[in-house]
Motif scaffolding. Sequence first.
Motif, PDB file in Angstrom:
ATOM      1  N   ALA A  17      13.334 -13.794  24.199  1.00 41.33           N
ATOM      2  CA  ALA A  17      13.012 -12.449  23.718  1.00 41.33           C
ATOM      3  C   ALA A  17      13.982 -12.045  22.615  1.00 41.33           C
ATOM      4  O   ALA A  17      15.193 -12.253  22.736  1.00 41.33           O
TER       5      ALA A  17
ATOM      6  N   PHE B 106      11.719  -9.175  29.059  1.00 39.90           N
ATOM      7  CA  PHE B 106      11.999 -10.610  29.222  1.00 39.90           C
ATOM      8  C   PHE B 106      11.854 -10.983  30.683  1.00 39.90           C
ATOM      9  O   PHE B 106      12.088 -10.179  31.582  1.00 39.90           O
ATOM     10  N   ASP B 107      11.444 -12.236  30.915  1.00 40.36           N
ATOM     11  CA  ASP B 107      11.278 -12.691  32.294  1.00 40.36           C
ATOM     12  C   ASP B 107      12.572 -13.297  32.809  1.00 40.36           C
ATOM     13  O   ASP B 107      13.621 -13.219  32.145  1.00 40.36           O
TER      14      ASP B 107
ATOM     15  N   VAL C 102      12.525 -15.504  28.599  1.00 40.94           N
ATOM     16  CA  VAL C 102      11.363 -15.618  27.719  1.00 40.94           C
ATOM     17  C   VAL C 102      10.769 -14.233  27.465  1.00 40.94           C
ATOM     18  O   VAL C 102      10.659 -13.416  28.386  1.00 40.94           O
TER      19      VAL C 102
ATOM     20  N   THR D 282       8.321 -11.377  27.333  1.00 39.45           N
ATOM     21  CA  THR D 282       7.077 -11.088  28.047  1.00 39.45           C
ATOM     22  C   THR D 282       5.998 -10.724  27.045  1.00 39.45           C
ATOM     23  O   THR D 282       6.273 -10.266  25.934  1.00 39.45           O
ATOM     24  N   ARG D 283       4.753 -10.905  27.456  1.00 38.08           N
ATOM     25  CA  ARG D 283       3.623 -10.653  26.571  1.00 38.08           C
ATOM     26  C   ARG D 283       2.434 -10.259  27.429  1.00 38.08           C
ATOM     27  O   ARG D 283       2.430 -10.484  28.642  1.00 38.08           O
TER      28      ARG D 283
ATOM     29  N   THR E 289       5.020 -22.077  29.294  1.00 33.36           N
ATOM     30  CA  THR E 289       5.277 -20.879  30.093  1.00 33.36           C
ATOM     31  C   THR E 289       4.458 -19.695  29.591  1.00 33.36           C
ATOM     32  O   THR E 289       4.223 -19.546  28.388  1.00 33.36           O
TER      33      THR E 289
ATOM     34  N   GLY F 111       5.576 -16.667  30.373  1.00 42.24           N
ATOM     35  CA  GLY F 111       6.529 -15.557  30.470  1.00 42.24           C
ATOM     36  C   GLY F 111       6.500 -14.889  31.824  1.00 42.24           C
ATOM     37  O   GLY F 111       6.753 -13.689  31.936  1.00 42.24           O
TER      38      GLY F 111
END
Length: 446
Positions: free
Chosen positions: A115, A302-303, A307, A309-310, A337, A339
């Motif tokens: 992120a 962010f996860d 990563v 997030t989306r 991934t 996310g």
Amino acid sequence: MSQAFDAVEQQARLEARVAQALELAKRLGADACEVGASVDQGIEVGVRLGDVENVELSRDQGIAVTVYVGQRKGSVSTSDASDESLRAVVEKALDIARYTAEDPASGLADAALMATELPDLGVHYPWPLSTDDAIELALACESAGRGVEGIANSEGASLSSGEGVRVYGNSHGFLGSQRGSRHSLSCMLIAGQGADMQRDYDYTSVRNPADLQSPEVVGRRAAEKTLARLGATSPATGRMPVLFAPELASGLVGSFMGAIAGGALYREASFLCGQLGEPIFPEWFTLRERPREYGAMASTAFDNDGVATRENVFLDKGRLASYMLSAYSARRLGMTTTGNAGGARNLRIDAPLVSRDELLAQMGRGVLVTELMGQGVNGVTGDYSRGASGFWVEDGKIQHPVEEFTIAGNLRDMFANLQGVGNDTDTRGSVHTGSWLIDDMTVAGE
């Protein structure tokens, strides 16, 4: 709150500790490292029959270090963030990593996926609530419920309020943090006597305390739900439609998400293995994730891998459009991934919504389920069998309460037989959904 909690100060402290652990791991020989740290503080009060039963002030913190030596992994956690403890944790993690077997899928998520934008998502609303004020709110909630005619006793009311900080960093240079809060108020009441004694509850749960339902509303709703259960009988046995109340429909969403989680898929422990692209739900049903929705209960930028997030679409017009993957599970499956390290966040349904009365009319004859008991869900086969209680429906109208029966089916069939979704959306959790009408389930009563 009774004890001062400076979230900004705690965030800076944890970020410094995470950076310190990452640097220490690199210096001691780790090829890569990731560190998660958190601190939470809260107050919870419970009252019963007008008296204070408990007051609990909590403060929890933890730090977890994972190191990689090649593709060997070691993880250690502690609640002590002192310099000495931090060094001991990193050293222990390295010792573990040097003696574990290589795992080709282990390691950090790709650096390019980290992120880069960490916006304020509106999830932190501190509540300077004194213990006396918390007790007063809980007492007002119980008093409102006990004041409803027919309520015989109380299991009590409780109020909880908490806030915290979580920080994640890794040796890609990523360092992310987020402050958050959660506040809730609940009440459980008892009506009737002897063999016809019933209990039920209601609650409100929010990020922002300004959005809490009033204590009087929560107490009265708990009373109404409790009184509605009096005089329950066991329903007839047969195959019929079942209408799941919103809070139970969210559990069906959870069962679906568990079946498309990467961990279940690479272990071949899911009834949806190999079903990507296949129709699972009716074509009018879409399920998406909105992890950056402002102010929502599970929002994050962010996860747990760092990563970004989306928005993910897991079901697109009924078809399984995506699995739910972390970096590790994605590698195990030869995929990328989504996310979702740490799970899905803020699940939302796109479907035509109708009133509960319309769903009942569509049902005709069957059961409205408002409570489920037991853990009878088999994620490998999809078999579903739960104890239940609720209301008998005849000619599209609620007739009387029912209890001590079982509903059974298979999740694959239940999803395919979804007939409609209600507009009575429950927004108290991460999954927002209304009631679900599912056709052709087995109801086993008397």
